[in-house]
Write a protein that holds these residues in place. Structure first.
Motif, short mmCIF file in Angstrom:
data_model
loop_
_atom_site.label_atom_id
_atom_site.label_comp_id
_atom_site.label_asym_id
_atom_site.label_seq_id
_atom_site.Cartn_x
_atom_site.Cartn_y
_atom_site.Cartn_z
N LEU A 19 0.96 -0.99 -0.19
CA LEU A 19 -0.15 -0.46 -0.04
C LEU A 19 1.01 1.46 -0.09
O LEU A 19 0.13 2.32 -0.52
CB LEU A 19 -0.76 -0.16 0.95
CG LEU A 19 -1.80 -1.45 1.25
CD1 LEU A 19 -2.99 -1.16 2.20
CD2 LEU A 19 -2.83 -0.94 -0.27
N LEU A 20 1.91 1.38 0.38
CA LEU A 20 2.75 2.65 0.49
C LEU A 20 3.50 2.40 -0.69
O LEU A 20 3.76 4.03 -1.13
CB LEU A 20 4.20 1.98 2.40
CG LEU A 20 4.43 2.26 3.55
CD1 LEU A 20 4.76 1.65 3.58
CD2 LEU A 20 3.78 3.45 3.57
N VAL A 21 3.32 1.31 -1.60
CA VAL A 21 4.57 1.80 -2.72
C VAL A 21 3.26 2.18 -3.82
O VAL A 21 3.63 2.76 -4.61
CB VAL A 21 4.85 0.39 -3.20
CG1 VAL A 21 5.52 -0.04 -4.43
CG2 VAL A 21 6.15 0.12 -2.08
N ILE A 22 2.26 1.34 -3.79
CA ILE A 22 0.97 2.37 -4.85
C ILE A 22 0.92 3.70 -4.35
O ILE A 22 0.03 4.46 -5.43
CB ILE A 22 0.06 1.15 -4.72
CG1 ILE A 22 -1.06 1.77 -4.03
CG2 ILE A 22 0.49 0.10 -5.40
CD1 ILE A 22 -1.84 0.77 -3.84
N GLY A 23 1.25 3.83 -3.16
CA GLY A 23 0.58 5.86 -3.13
C GLY A 23 0.45 6.20 -1.96
O GLY A 23 0.04 7.09 -2.25
N LEU A 24 -0.55 5.31 -1.29
CA LEU A 24 -1.51 5.16 0.34
C LEU A 24 -0.77 6.13 1.26
O LEU A 24 -0.20 5.84 1.30
CB LEU A 24 -1.92 4.24 0.42
CG LEU A 24 -3.00 4.35 1.06
CD1 LEU A 24 -4.41 5.04 0.36
CD2 LEU A 24 -3.60 2.92 1.83
N PRO A 25 -1.27 7.48 1.17
CA PRO A 25 -0.87 8.12 2.68
C PRO A 25 0.19 7.01 3.58
O PRO A 25 -0.93 5.94 4.00
CB PRO A 25 -1.47 8.96 3.20
CG PRO A 25 -1.91 9.01 1.98
CD PRO A 25 -2.66 8.40 1.04
N VAL A 26 1.29 6.82 4.19
CA VAL A 26 1.67 6.06 5.09
C VAL A 26 0.73 6.33 5.88
O VAL A 26 0.64 4.32 6.66
CB VAL A 26 2.75 7.15 5.42
CG1 VAL A 26 3.20 5.78 6.58
CG2 VAL A 26 4.16 6.88 4.40
N PHE A 28 -2.32 5.56 6.33
CA PHE A 28 -3.34 4.74 6.16
C PHE A 28 -2.76 3.87 5.48
O PHE A 28 -3.58 2.41 5.77
CB PHE A 28 -4.44 5.29 5.21
CG PHE A 28 -5.55 6.38 5.87
CD1 PHE A 28 -5.75 6.28 6.11
CD2 PHE A 28 -4.06 7.82 5.20
CE1 PHE A 28 -6.92 7.43 6.72
CE2 PHE A 28 -4.94 9.43 5.65
CZ PHE A 28 -6.25 8.59 6.84
N PHE A 31 -2.64 1.83 9.30
CA PHE A 31 -4.20 0.96 9.92
C PHE A 31 -5.02 -0.10 8.71
O PHE A 31 -5.58 -0.73 9.68
CB PHE A 31 -4.67 2.31 9.15
CG PHE A 31 -4.72 4.62 9.94
CD1 PHE A 31 -4.58 3.80 11.19
CD2 PHE A 31 -4.93 5.10 9.46
CE1 PHE A 31 -3.93 4.72 12.26
CE2 PHE A 31 -4.60 6.00 10.19
CZ PHE A 31 -4.30 6.17 11.02
N MET A 289 0.38 15.60 10.86
CA MET A 289 1.57 14.65 9.60
C MET A 289 2.25 13.70 9.84
O MET A 289 2.63 11.75 10.27
CB MET A 289 1.93 14.89 8.73
CG MET A 289 2.90 14.66 7.77
SD MET A 289 4.26 16.06 7.08
CE MET A 289 5.64 15.34 7.99
N PHE A 292 0.26 11.51 13.52
CA PHE A 292 -1.31 10.46 12.80
C PHE A 292 -0.18 9.52 12.45
O PHE A 292 -1.07 8.31 12.26
CB PHE A 292 -1.93 11.02 11.96
CG PHE A 292 -3.14 10.26 11.53
CD1 PHE A 292 -4.16 10.74 12.38
CD2 PHE A 292 -3.14 10.53 10.34
CE1 PHE A 292 -5.37 10.70 12.83
CE2 PHE A 292 -4.84 9.78 9.98
CZ PHE A 292 -5.86 10.21 11.33
N ILE A 293 0.66 9.51 12.04
CA ILE A 293 1.56 8.18 11.56
C ILE A 293 1.82 7.19 12.34
O ILE A 293 1.32 6.07 12.28
CB ILE A 293 3.01 8.31 10.34
CG1 ILE A 293 2.53 8.82 9.47
CG2 ILE A 293 3.37 7.36 10.30
CD1 ILE A 293 3.33 9.46 8.25
#
Lengths: 439, 173
Positions: A19-26, A28, A31, A289, A292-293
């Motif tokens: 999910l990180l690699v496809i660009g979802l905010p870290v 999320f 989560f 930012m 929240f991570i």
């Protein structure tokens, strides 16, 4: 659900990384991995319905306050323009050395590192202020850009460092020790950068043409240093001194640092309501930012533990009988690899749940480990193709500077930082001397 | 102005104030923590419960301002794939990511509400200096993720971030 540890590891880390690699905010991405992990390993809906309070409590921690306050210190000096004055003053002071402006950027960056907790603010400040001048004077772009990026990253090691506070806070180890432990490796890096620039410019003077500048002498030359730089050390003295002398805890030192930054900006007549408000808003944005991570990190570590992934990795490492040094080397290699395509916070969150237990099992000093992690992350800020500072520099550099030139500029300084990394692995006392002195 | 644009503009103004409030709270943290230290150093006692108030304010600020940061497109993301794709494919991927984000938020709102109702029913407390009912914290959690879900919907309708004018490049660690 019972699952072999390596499948659990693949599922949890794999889903987070994918999910990180496809660009979802870290935040999320973590989560999502937590939701999947809780559903499979924490008894489905029962685990999921207990997760929210864990999220809430994960950042209800006083030890996280310095993250915001260290960033605020730098933002106040940045937004009021006080930081720019100090760099100009250092510019006047350094003369008749090969690659003068590159040396000014290293000296100025080291000073600002001691006043700001942000590597990006440091790089943006120097890039805005010195890079156009260096290029105009005919400096080779790689020599103009490299030192700025290199010294920009030092803010991660030299206190106050927001990332150091975050790392120690997540690891639940001494924030004070880690802040102080970063000083010597940070200064060593600055010194190495200076030596490198001097040698390269001595060997090839065309890299940094000497300008025919009218050299100011005496008080005219020194006045800006005494007026615009020296008073800023009050902030450093307040922050580091109060921690070192055990007058204040890191949270209190950070708060005092903010007050000192406000007082000094006001003394220069630069403190406006607009600048202060902008500093507060920018700090709020960065703090939200970051934290929240972090909310998802505690649960991620718990899910890893319950799934058996953490103990499986530890047993596997135990089986190959790693020494402290070989384990450290492996951990650093992993971080350097991750750093090529991942941000620093994600690196911490993915690796800390494994690194700390490994360190504890092998009897490794955790401050040493965390300093090494900071150095690895500092290097990763510049490792092509996706190091964060490479893009900050692309953002502030003139349009004609290509990203490949920025990559090229970073490489020698990555080499120098690897030398420092090797020295701290070989001689942990470089990092541990000051914290031990504090005891 | 369409209904969505009106709502979006309204949210923009709301989040602007949220950003100001959270920023001011950080300034107040610095003042309160310093005052507490001075009082202690001069043997004048301390500010009772200050640490805990700061902790809860930090939590509330982060959760309630997270939708603001999402709106600005300032949440950290690894954009190696997004920047490498042609614009149309990148836009399509962004829509997929916003949909995944929306689903995650809805799941967390749902389970947050379950956690909230059971905390309320059992009157669970966080007991330190103050006794804080957990349902207070969980209310903030649910509101935060409901607003985040709304913001993901806005992103899908708007087609991306809504950056503020005058943001600078120095933001980050």
């Amino acid at each position: 659900m019972v699952m072999e540890w390596y499948w659990a590891l693949t599922l949890l880390l794999g889903s987070a990384v994918a999910l990180l690699v496809i660009g979802l905010p870290v935040a999320f991405a973590f989560f999502a991995a937590n939701i999947v992990g809780a559903f499979i390993f924490l008894r489905g809906e029962i685990g999921l319905s207990l997760m929210p309070i864990e999220y809430a409590l994960s950042i209800t921690k006083f030890t996280l306050v310095p993250v915001a306050l260290f960033i605020l210190m730098g933002e106040i000096l940045f937004q009021t323009g006080v930081a720019f004055r100090s760099i100009n003053a250092i510019d006047k002071l350094i003369s008749r050395v090969p690659g003068r402006l590159a040396i000014v950027s290293i000296a100025g960056g080291s000073v600002f590192s001691s006043l700001s907790g942000s590597t990006i603010a440091n790089t943006a400040l120097l890039g805005n202020l010195l890079l156009p001048d260096m290029l105009k004077r005919g400096y080779q772009p790689t020599l103009a850009i490299g030192p700025i990026m290199a010294v920009g990253g030092i803010a991660m090691l030299i206190p106050p460092s927001a990332l150091a506070v975050l790392l120690a806070s997540l690891a639940e180890r001494s924030i004070t020790d880690l802040l102080i432990a970063g000083v010597l490796p940070g200064l060593m890096m600055s010194a190495l950068f200076v030596v490198y620039v001097l040698i390269r410019c001595r060997l090839n003077p065309s890299l940094a043409p000497q300008a025919d500048e009218a050299l100011e002498r005496g008080w005219v030359r020194w006045r800006p240093f005494f007026v615009d730089v020296l008073p800023l050390f009050i902030i450093f003295a307040v922050v580091v001194g109060s921690i070192f002398l055990r007058i204040a805890a890191p949270e209190e030192a950070a708060a005092l640092g903010c007050l000192a930054a406000v007082a000094i900006s006001a003394a220069y007549g630069k403190l406006t309501r607009q600048a202060l408000m902008k500093a507060l808003r920018e700090t709020a944005k960065i703090n939200v930012m970051l934290l929240f991570i972090i909310t998802g990190s505690l649960t991620f570590a718990q899910v890893l533990q319950v799934s058996g992934a953490t103990s499986g990795v530890l047993q596997a490492i135990d089986a190959v009988s790693l020494t402290q040094v070989s384990a450290m080397l492996l951990m650093m290699l992993l971080l350097l690899f991750l750093g090529c395509f991942m941000d620093q916070i994600s690196m911490i969150l993915l690796t800390l749940p494994f690194f700390l237990p490994i360190a504890d099992t092998l009897g490794m000093n955790s401050t040493w480990l965390m300093v090494m992690m900071l150095i690895a992350m500092e290097i990763s800020l510049k490792t092509p193709p996706f190091g964060l500072l490479l893009f900050v520099m692309k953002g502030v550099a003139p349009a004609h500077i290509r990203i490949t030139q920025i990559y090229q500029a970073a490489l020698p300084f990555i080499g120098l930082e690897l030398i420092v990394m090797g020295m701290v692995i070989a001689f942990p006392a470089i990092a541990l001397f000051l914290p031990n002195l504090l005891r | 102005m369409s209904g969505f644009h009106h709502l979006d503009a309204l949210l923009g103004r709301f989040y602007h104030h949220v950003g100001n409030l959270v920023g001011l709270s950080l300034g107040l943290f610095a003042l309160a923590i310093s005052l507490d230290l001075f009082l202690r150093l001069f043997g004048l006692g301390n500010l009772p419960g200050m640490q805990e108030i700061v902790e809860y304010a930090l939590f509330a600020g982060v959760f309630l301002a997270a939708p603001w940061v999402l709106r600005l497109g300032a949440h950290v993301r690894v954009d190696l794939l997004l920047t490498g794709l042609p614009k149309s494919a990148g836009d399509a991927l962004n829509r997929v990511l916003d949909t995944i984000g929306l689903l995650i938020c809805l799941v967390l709102v749902w389970f947050g509400s379950i956690n909230l109702s059971s905390a309320y029913a059992f009157n669970s407390l966080q007991m330190k200096y103050f006794n804080v009912p957990e349902w207070w914290l969980l209310t903030v959690f649910v509101i935060s993720f409901a607003l985040l879900a709304l913001e993901f919907v806005c992103r899908l309708l708007r087609g991306g971030d809504a950056p503020e004018a005058g943001a600078d490049e120095a933001g980050g660690v």
